[in-house]
Design a protein around this motif. Structure first.
Motif, PDB file in Angstrom:
ATOM      1  N   ALA A   1      -3.885  73.337  50.221  1.00 23.19           N
ATOM      2  CA  ALA A   1      -3.543  74.515  51.014  1.00 23.19           C
ATOM      3  C   ALA A   1      -2.212  74.272  51.721  1.00 23.19           C
ATOM      4  CB  ALA A   1      -4.647  74.791  52.044  1.00 23.19           C
ATOM      5  N   LEU A   2      -1.166  74.896  51.221  1.00 22.31           N
ATOM      6  CA  LEU A   2       0.164  74.717  51.793  1.00 22.31           C
ATOM      7  C   LEU A   2       0.555  75.844  52.738  1.00 22.31           C
ATOM      8  CD1 LEU A   2       1.983  73.464  48.588  1.00 22.31           C
ATOM      9  CD2 LEU A   2       1.180  72.095  50.503  1.00 22.31           C
ATOM     10  N   THR A   3      -0.179  76.935  52.692  1.00 20.71           N
ATOM     11  CA  THR A   3       0.078  78.070  53.596  1.00 20.71           C
ATOM     12  C   THR A   3      -1.214  78.437  54.312  1.00 20.71           C
ATOM     13  OG1 THR A   3      -0.393  79.683  51.852  1.00 20.71           O
ATOM     14  CG2 THR A   3       1.897  78.978  52.100  1.00 20.71           C
ATOM     15  N   GLY A   4      -1.092  79.144  55.436  1.00 17.58           N
ATOM     16  CA  GLY A   4      -2.232  79.531  56.251  1.00 17.58           C
ATOM     17  C   GLY A   4      -3.090  80.496  55.572  1.00 17.58           C
TER      18      GLY A   4
END
Length: 182
Positions: free
Chosen positions: A179-182
């Protein structure tokens, strides 16, 4: 070798690999864990007659060509022209992504068509691979990242300290996207 040029190179803890203009990979240096992919534990590049045309390419399988390579401490992975990955060398933390801890590259039957493709699930196509220490990550063509191997310091990015790729049922569709983004 005569008439060959390097397209890419990667330097690891004890070894170096280069992708040549014909899609072959040649590796030299330390080889205690099979990280040269030569099917034996012998070092290359430390004696006369080891390099150039005398340095055999890594056997990645019938008709297989590499586009890039990444070398870790005692392991290496190549992105193939099929947008898949094959890895060899030390596998003590599952960094080869084979679902076990069996190393590859020191035995005569470890490489070639017997060297498995890293299963990332669902026909994922790979843009690049990086291996450092005993952890590896693939950048998928769709922009997602999947990581496996040693996770004790959280370096796999999954919010835990679990190793992945060292046991059955941890790769392929079971390996989550980081998970690289919210």
């Amino acid at each position: 070798g005569k008439g060959r040029k390097a397209k890419a190179v990667s330097v690891g803890g004890t070894s170096v690999c280069a992708v040549l203009d014909n899609g072959t990979v040649k590796c030299w240096g330390g080889n205690a864990y099979g990280q040269l992919g030569s099917g034996d534990p012998f070092y290359r590049g430390n004696t006369d007659g080891d390099m150039g045309d005398d340095l055999a390419p890594v056997d990645l399988g019938t008709g297989v060509k590499a586009v890039s390579v990444s070398v870790g401490v005692y392991s290496a992975c190549a992105v193939l022209s099929t947008k898949t990955i094959k890895c060899w060398g030390d596998n003590s933390k599952g960094q080869l992504g084979s679902g076990n801890t069996m190393g590859r590259g020191t035995g005569p039957d470890d490489m070639g068509d017997l060297l498995p493709i890293v299963s990332l699930g669902g026909g994922e196509r790979v843009a690049s691979v990086g291996i450092a220490g005993k952890s590896a990550c693939a950048l998928l063509q769709r922009g997602a990242v999947k990581c496996w191997g040693y996770g004790a310091d959280g370096q796999l990015g999954y919010g835990d300290t679990t190793d992945r790729g060292d046991s059955p049922g941890e790769m392929g569709r079971f390996l989550p996207v980081v998970a690289l983004t919210g």
